[in-house]
Write a protein that holds these residues in place. Structure first.
Motif, PDB file in Angstrom:
ATOM      1  N   PHE A  22       0.836  -1.203   0.000  1.00 49.22           N
ATOM      2  CA  PHE A  22       0.000   0.000   0.000  1.00 49.22           C
ATOM      3  C   PHE A  22       0.869   1.251   0.000  1.00 49.22           C
ATOM      4  O   PHE A  22       0.686   2.160  -0.822  1.00 49.22           O
ATOM      5  CB  PHE A  22      -0.932  -0.018   1.219  1.00 49.22           C
ATOM      6  CG  PHE A  22      -1.714   1.240   1.426  1.00 49.22           C
ATOM      7  CD1 PHE A  22      -2.869   1.477   0.685  1.00 49.22           C
ATOM      8  CD2 PHE A  22      -1.306   2.198   2.354  1.00 49.22           C
ATOM      9  CE1 PHE A  22      -3.599   2.654   0.864  1.00 49.22           C
ATOM     10  CE2 PHE A  22      -2.030   3.372   2.538  1.00 49.22           C
ATOM     11  CZ  PHE A  22      -3.178   3.592   1.795  1.00 49.22           C
ATOM     12  N   TRP A  23       1.842   1.283   0.926  1.00 45.92           N
ATOM     13  CA  TRP A  23       2.703   2.467   1.046  1.00 45.92           C
ATOM     14  C   TRP A  23       3.646   2.607  -0.148  1.00 45.92           C
ATOM     15  O   TRP A  23       3.932   3.718  -0.594  1.00 45.92           O
ATOM     16  CB  TRP A  23       3.476   2.422   2.371  1.00 45.92           C
ATOM     17  CG  TRP A  23       2.539   2.530   3.535  1.00 45.92           C
ATOM     18  CD1 TRP A  23       2.167   1.543   4.402  1.00 45.92           C
ATOM     19  CD2 TRP A  23       1.783   3.694   3.924  1.00 45.92           C
ATOM     20  NE1 TRP A  23       1.236   2.028   5.299  1.00 45.92           N
ATOM     21  CE2 TRP A  23       0.983   3.329   5.037  1.00 45.92           C
ATOM     22  CE3 TRP A  23       1.702   4.998   3.437  1.00 45.92           C
ATOM     23  CZ2 TRP A  23       0.119   4.238   5.658  1.00 45.92           C
ATOM     24  CZ3 TRP A  23       0.856   5.902   4.059  1.00 45.92           C
ATOM     25  CH2 TRP A  23       0.080   5.521   5.158  1.00 45.92           C
ATOM     26  N   ASP A  24       4.129   1.498  -0.688  1.00 48.90           N
ATOM     27  CA  ASP A  24       4.977   1.549  -1.889  1.00 48.90           C
ATOM     28  C   ASP A  24       4.195   2.123  -3.069  1.00 48.90           C
ATOM     29  O   ASP A  24       4.737   2.900  -3.862  1.00 48.90           O
ATOM     30  CB  ASP A  24       5.518   0.155  -2.234  1.00 48.90           C
ATOM     31  CG  ASP A  24       6.612  -0.315  -1.284  1.00 48.90           C
ATOM     32  OD1 ASP A  24       7.118   0.495  -0.470  1.00 48.90           O
ATOM     33  OD2 ASP A  24       6.942  -1.521  -1.344  1.00 48.90           O
ATOM     34  N   ALA A  25       2.923   1.736  -3.200  1.00 51.68           N
ATOM     35  CA  ALA A  25       2.088   2.267  -4.290  1.00 51.68           C
ATOM     36  C   ALA A  25       1.904   3.780  -4.126  1.00 51.68           C
ATOM     37  O   ALA A  25       2.005   4.527  -5.104  1.00 51.68           O
ATOM     38  CB  ALA A  25       0.738   1.560  -4.317  1.00 51.68           C
ATOM     39  N   LEU A  26       1.644   4.232  -2.900  1.00 57.76           N
ATOM     40  CA  LEU A  26       1.484   5.680  -2.692  1.00 57.76           C
ATOM     41  C   LEU A  26       2.765   6.418  -3.084  1.00 57.76           C
ATOM     42  O   LEU A  26       2.700   7.499  -3.671  1.00 57.76           O
ATOM     43  CB  LEU A  26       1.111   5.977  -1.237  1.00 57.76           C
ATOM     44  CG  LEU A  26      -0.321   5.622  -0.814  1.00 57.76           C
ATOM     45  CD1 LEU A  26      -0.536   5.986   0.650  1.00 57.76           C
ATOM     46  CD2 LEU A  26      -1.366   6.298  -1.687  1.00 57.76           C
ATOM     47  N   ARG A  27       3.919   5.837  -2.769  1.00 58.92           N
ATOM     48  CA  ARG A  27       5.187   6.499  -3.155  1.00 58.92           C
ATOM     49  C   ARG A  27       5.298   6.621  -4.671  1.00 58.92           C
ATOM     50  O   ARG A  27       5.917   7.542  -5.184  1.00 58.92           O
ATOM     51  CB  ARG A  27       6.389   5.720  -2.602  1.00 58.92           C
ATOM     52  CG  ARG A  27       6.582   5.976  -1.116  1.00 58.92           C
ATOM     53  CD  ARG A  27       7.773   5.241  -0.541  1.00 58.92           C
ATOM     54  NE  ARG A  27       8.984   5.535  -1.301  1.00 58.92           N
ATOM     55  CZ  ARG A  27      10.039   4.740  -1.325  1.00 58.92           C
ATOM     56  NH1 ARG A  27      10.047   3.614  -0.638  1.00 58.92           N
ATOM     57  NH2 ARG A  27      11.092   5.068  -2.012  1.00 58.92           N
ATOM     58  N   ARG A  28       4.675   5.691  -5.420  1.00 55.60           N
ATOM     59  CA  ARG A  28       4.651   5.760  -6.898  1.00 55.60           C
ATOM     60  C   ARG A  28       3.508   6.640  -7.393  1.00 55.60           C
ATOM     61  O   ARG A  28       3.242   6.705  -8.590  1.00 55.60           O
ATOM     62  CB  ARG A  28       4.507   4.363  -7.486  1.00 55.60           C
ATOM     63  CG  ARG A  28       5.652   3.412  -7.222  1.00 55.60           C
ATOM     64  CD  ARG A  28       5.516   2.104  -8.020  1.00 55.60           C
ATOM     65  NE  ARG A  28       4.252   1.444  -7.845  1.00 55.60           N
ATOM     66  CZ  ARG A  28       3.973   0.528  -6.896  1.00 55.60           C
ATOM     67  NH1 ARG A  28       4.924   0.171  -6.040  1.00 55.60           N
ATOM     68  NH2 ARG A  28       2.783  -0.035  -6.825  1.00 55.60           N
ATOM     69  N   ASP A 125       0.820  13.355  -1.206  1.00 58.25           N
ATOM     70  CA  ASP A 125       1.638  14.286  -0.431  1.00 58.25           C
ATOM     71  C   ASP A 125       2.899  13.548   0.012  1.00 58.25           C
ATOM     72  O   ASP A 125       2.867  12.718   0.922  1.00 58.25           O
ATOM     73  CB  ASP A 125       0.830  14.773   0.774  1.00 58.25           C
ATOM     74  CG  ASP A 125       1.537  15.879   1.544  1.00 58.25           C
ATOM     75  OD1 ASP A 125       2.669  16.250   1.156  1.00 58.25           O
ATOM     76  OD2 ASP A 125       0.956  16.376   2.524  1.00 58.25           O
ATOM     77  N   ASP A 126       4.008  13.850  -0.645  1.00 61.44           N
ATOM     78  CA  ASP A 126       5.302  13.221  -0.317  1.00 61.44           C
ATOM     79  C   ASP A 126       5.857  13.895   0.927  1.00 61.44           C
ATOM     80  O   ASP A 126       6.561  14.899   0.830  1.00 61.44           O
ATOM     81  CB  ASP A 126       6.275  13.374  -1.480  1.00 61.44           C
ATOM     82  CG  ASP A 126       5.756  12.756  -2.762  1.00 61.44           C
ATOM     83  OD1 ASP A 126       5.200  11.651  -2.713  1.00 61.44           O
ATOM     84  OD2 ASP A 126       5.898  13.405  -3.817  1.00 61.44           O
ATOM     85  N   VAL A 127       5.542  13.364   2.101  1.00 60.94           N
ATOM     86  CA  VAL A 127       5.921  14.025   3.350  1.00 60.94           C
ATOM     87  C   VAL A 127       7.351  13.717   3.782  1.00 60.94           C
ATOM     88  O   VAL A 127       7.946  14.491   4.536  1.00 60.94           O
ATOM     89  CB  VAL A 127       4.924  13.715   4.490  1.00 60.94           C
ATOM     90  CG1 VAL A 127       3.542  14.264   4.152  1.00 60.94           C
ATOM     91  CG2 VAL A 127       4.874  12.245   4.811  1.00 60.94           C
ATOM     92  N   THR A 128       7.892  12.590   3.366  1.00 50.29           N
ATOM     93  CA  THR A 128       9.304  12.256   3.581  1.00 50.29           C
ATOM     94  C   THR A 128       9.787  11.519   2.337  1.00 50.29           C
ATOM     95  O   THR A 128       9.007  11.234   1.432  1.00 50.29           O
ATOM     96  CB  THR A 128       9.534  11.335   4.812  1.00 50.29           C
ATOM     97  OG1 THR A 128       9.037  10.027   4.512  1.00 50.29           O
ATOM     98  CG2 THR A 128       8.864  11.895   6.061  1.00 50.29           C
ATOM     99  N   ASP A 129      11.060  11.170   2.310  1.00 49.82           N
ATOM    100  CA  ASP A 129      11.569  10.393   1.176  1.00 49.82           C
ATOM    101  C   ASP A 129      10.951   8.996   1.132  1.00 49.82           C
ATOM    102  O   ASP A 129      10.867   8.377   0.083  1.00 49.82           O
ATOM    103  CB  ASP A 129      13.093  10.259   1.261  1.00 49.82           C
ATOM    104  CG  ASP A 129      13.802  11.574   0.977  1.00 49.82           C
ATOM    105  OD1 ASP A 129      13.170  12.470   0.371  1.00 49.82           O
ATOM    106  OD2 ASP A 129      14.974  11.701   1.382  1.00 49.82           O
ATOM    107  N   GLU A 130      10.515   8.488   2.299  1.00 51.90           N
ATOM    108  CA  GLU A 130       9.983   7.128   2.385  1.00 51.90           C
ATOM    109  C   GLU A 130       8.462   7.062   2.444  1.00 51.90           C
ATOM    110  O   GLU A 130       7.886   6.004   2.208  1.00 51.90           O
ATOM    111  CB  GLU A 130      10.531   6.424   3.632  1.00 51.90           C
ATOM    112  CG  GLU A 130      12.019   6.186   3.638  1.00 51.90           C
ATOM    113  CD  GLU A 130      12.807   7.423   4.044  1.00 51.90           C
ATOM    114  OE1 GLU A 130      12.267   8.228   4.825  1.00 51.90           O
ATOM    115  OE2 GLU A 130      13.930   7.599   3.566  1.00 51.90           O
TER     116      GLU A 130
END
Length: 139
Positions: A22-28, A125-130
């Motif tokens: 889920f979190w990896d998809a949001l980062r993309r 919203d890219d709040v951090t690099d991760e």
């Protein structure tokens, strides 16, 4: 785009082996949730088995990121010091077009204009690099 020198001071999600896709998809900048191969249910939050039929045959599917506000609240008190500057802030429940519901913030609209049924779409919203958080805006 996030300022690389800016620091994010609010609580961050605990990323586990179950919710990492889920979190990896949001980062993309994609919204992805689990779908049961047995009964077809799409749900959130992630879990190791289908909450409907208990099947362990699960796939991650990309969703539209579109839905409607099904409920909301405006906080006038901060429970974390890092939210003090944003009081009052909203938290909305969005019923996605594919069915699941997710909690987030709605942006681009004043809190007094939020209503049940407002059509919204995801923004990232890219709040951090991760960590990238899902938020929604009116469409």
């Amino acid at each position: 785009m996030r300022d690389p020198d800016a620091q994010y001071h609010k609580p961050l999600p605990a990323i586990t082996s179950i919710n990492r896709p889920f979190w990896d998809a949001l980062r993309r900048h994609e919204l992805s949730m689990q779908k049961c191969d047995g009964c077809g249910l799409i749900w959130y939050p992630p879990s190791p088995l289908c909450p409907c039929c208990w099947s362990r045959s699960i796939a991650w599917v990309k969703l539209s990121g579109r839905g409607r506000v099904s409920s909301w609240v405006v906080f006038h008190q901060s429970y974390f010091k890092s939210f003090d500057a944003e009081i009052p802030y909203n938290v909305v429940e969005v019923e996605l077009d594919e069915g699941p519901r997710i909690l987030a913030n709605v942006v681009g609209i004043s809190n007094d204009k939020i209503r049940t049924g407002i059509p919204v779409e995801i923004v990232f919203d890219d709040v951090t690099d991760e960590v990238t958080l899902a938020r929604f805006k009116p469409r």
